[in-house]
Design an enzyme around this catalytic site. Sequence first.
Site, PDB file in Angstrom:
ATOM      1  CG  ASP A 200      11.786  -6.099 -32.898  1.00 26.71           C
ATOM      2  OD1 ASP A 200      11.278  -6.704 -33.688  1.00 26.71           O
ATOM      3  OD2 ASP A 200      11.832  -6.229 -31.702  1.00 26.71           O
ATOM      4  N   GLY A 201      12.113  -5.950 -36.585  1.00 27.39           N
ATOM      5  CA  GLY A 201      12.630  -6.968 -37.612  1.00 27.39           C
ATOM      6  C   GLY A 201      13.261  -8.609 -36.676  1.00 27.39           C
ATOM      7  NE  ARG A 252      10.056 -17.740 -42.917  1.00 20.68           N
ATOM      8  CZ  ARG A 252       9.049 -17.385 -42.436  1.00 20.68           C
ATOM      9  NH1 ARG A 252       8.260 -17.479 -41.588  1.00 20.68           N
ATOM     10  NH2 ARG A 252       8.490 -15.998 -43.144  1.00 20.68           N
ATOM     11  NE  ARG A 259       5.183 -14.056 -47.824  1.00 21.89           N
ATOM     12  CZ  ARG A 259       5.124 -14.400 -46.565  1.00 21.89           C
ATOM     13  NH1 ARG A 259       4.047 -14.181 -45.746  1.00 21.89           N
ATOM     14  NH2 ARG A 259       6.211 -14.634 -45.966  1.00 21.89           N
ATOM     15  CG  ASP A 356      -0.247 -10.857 -44.284  1.00 20.86           C
ATOM     16  OD1 ASP A 356      -1.426 -10.877 -44.447  1.00 20.86           O
ATOM     17  OD2 ASP A 356       0.557 -11.158 -43.612  1.00 20.86           O
ATOM     18  CG  ASP A 366       4.261 -15.943 -42.720  1.00 20.98           C
ATOM     19  OD1 ASP A 366       5.198 -16.452 -42.937  1.00 20.98           O
ATOM     20  OD2 ASP A 366       3.824 -14.779 -42.828  1.00 20.98           O
TER      21      ASP A 366
END
Length: 642
Positions: A200-201, A252, A259, A356, A366
């Site tokens: 959903d983002g 951020r 990556r 990633d 991440d």
Amino acid sequence: MLSLSRQLRHSQIPRTRLAQMASHLSTSGSANGGGQGGASPGFSLRELPKSNVFTSKLPADPAFPTPRDSHNAPRETLGPRMVKGALYTYVRPEPALSPELLGVSGAAMKDLAIKPDEERSEEFAHILAGNEIISWDEETGEGVYPWAQCYGGYQFGQWAGQLGDGRAISLFETTNPSTGVRYELQLKGAGKTPYSRFADGKAVLRSSIREFVVSEYLNAIKIPTTRALSLVLCPNSRVQRERLEPGAIVARFAQSWIRLGTFDLLRARNDRQLLRELAEYVGENVYKGWESLPGRLPSPDSTEVPRGVPKEKTEGEGKEAQNRFTRLYREIARRNALTVAAWQAYGFMNGVLNTDNTSILGLSMDYGPFAFMDNFDPAYTPNHDDFLLRYSYRNQPTIIWWNLVRLGEALGEQMGAGEWCDDEEFAKEGVRQARADELVQRAEHLIEQTGEEYKAVFLAEYKRLMTARLGLQTHKQSDFDDLFSEWLDLMEAHELDFNQCFRKLSDVPLGQIESSEQRKDVAARFFHADGVAGGEDTAKDRISAWLEKWRARVLEDWGEGQDEARIAAMKSVNPKFVPKGWILDELIERVEKKNERDVLKTVMNMSLNPFNETWGLDEEEEQRFCGDVPKYSRALQCSCSS
Ligand code: AMP
Ligand code: MG
């Protein structure tokens, strides 16, 4: 014998898969496939100097080649699909109604050259919730338009295909005029992009709080990391996970969000032109140019294996074989070696070290199911779904190397070409069949050599950090077994808290551990308040024996009467506060369910100043947050759903 020797044994270089590359190559042909902001008074978000080096130098998604194409497209057409021949898509954040600013990092404000108190302005939350694009002029089409990056990755060892920024949208780059450092600022949880796949983002408050706090904490303890400027709650956005949860957005920033997976995707698609372009972009625009990269190692054709941290050399044999792509690869490996050494020295686990999530700058990034070690247990993984312990503490150095070998495979063609990498025909068409074997062999050798360098840099940095954490000024060969390994072994055997042990050790005056009786008394300080595993007497004997050796080494390095200076030095590298799982859980519970706000300020303040003795806040709360992990909250695990 523990950890280090085991860590090393685990750090074997996996066999590369370069041989596979030969098949692509033989077709010879076209590819198709910490708070140093400086003295300026600072800027508002609008005034910040902005740039778009990334989007101006690299190719955009051909479906929306200009910002205007994307801006004029209905929002729903910017959703998930495959994007080829591009490194990003222009995409705007989705509007977030009634955003509430929950927190900012003062250190981040300074590093970005944002003026103090700017967070009080009404538009601060509005902009950092993605509700206005302040860097682009709709009328003229001039300025910097937001984008989402395209990358892929190996997840849990398997090729996962195209991933990309599925819920992160970069707003702009900004360069701090005092430090000259350029950062890319992005919003995580700002809505769907072509890279959202089935999701959903959005980001939930829970995981956003965790990322906000730990990014700034790692930076405070000097572990390379992406950073967090702000945390915004989006009360109107209810996000479905295992339950319905409030959404949030973290702003951020990092010097680069590229990556290893960005390279992986181009290799998987055999897009050798773009892969080369990306490597050149990284060498020239992310690192400070080819000249800044490390010097050459001995010739890859010699059998000599570099020992220790290789000296910077600009001349030497093998000069022609180690082209700029190899030196870029080595620098990426070195940066990652430094970071993983710091994770090991501070007991930090990322929890999902997929390619990633591995930075080309060696930044921790991440943040999902990460954790700091509670009781020392090298087999611990904070990731609830990591059944094979792939991302456990002791596996981290190996896994990062595994990821770097994938990068070596992606860059292998450019590296293996040696001095011939700038030959026009090679640059355009690739290698001819007749030279493919030679190229592959050379590339494999360079990757192996880089593996040795990775190990050497990792070990040197790990030793440096452990030496400092144990209050020593020098490193002796025997320290490894006598002090480091035994210290970790006894923590494991008696289930002692990893980071607390270092801080408690900092405070021990040498005068209190002269006799065996004294040492046994002091040993009990390392126990949890509710007791110690493995028998109290056994634990006291073992810790006491270790303290005796430690005392002798401290005296050797510092001499008599240096307690005060040694204690201060140790406290400057051994944090009193560590944002452990249970603290983050309590923080989330109180912010989300009890609507508390001050507790986030407290935890952030402690995170930005983790070496303090006190913080001038609620003393009882401070001490509780620095104290024992409640018994049933030790070694918590998190799921990936965030
Ligand atoms: P992560 O596990 O956070 O590193 O994410 C792996 C991939 O999934 C990345 O491409 C993310 O952008 C994407 N992703 C994770 N969560 C979401 C989400 N809620 N919406 C869209 N994409 C997501
Ligand atoms: Mg990721």
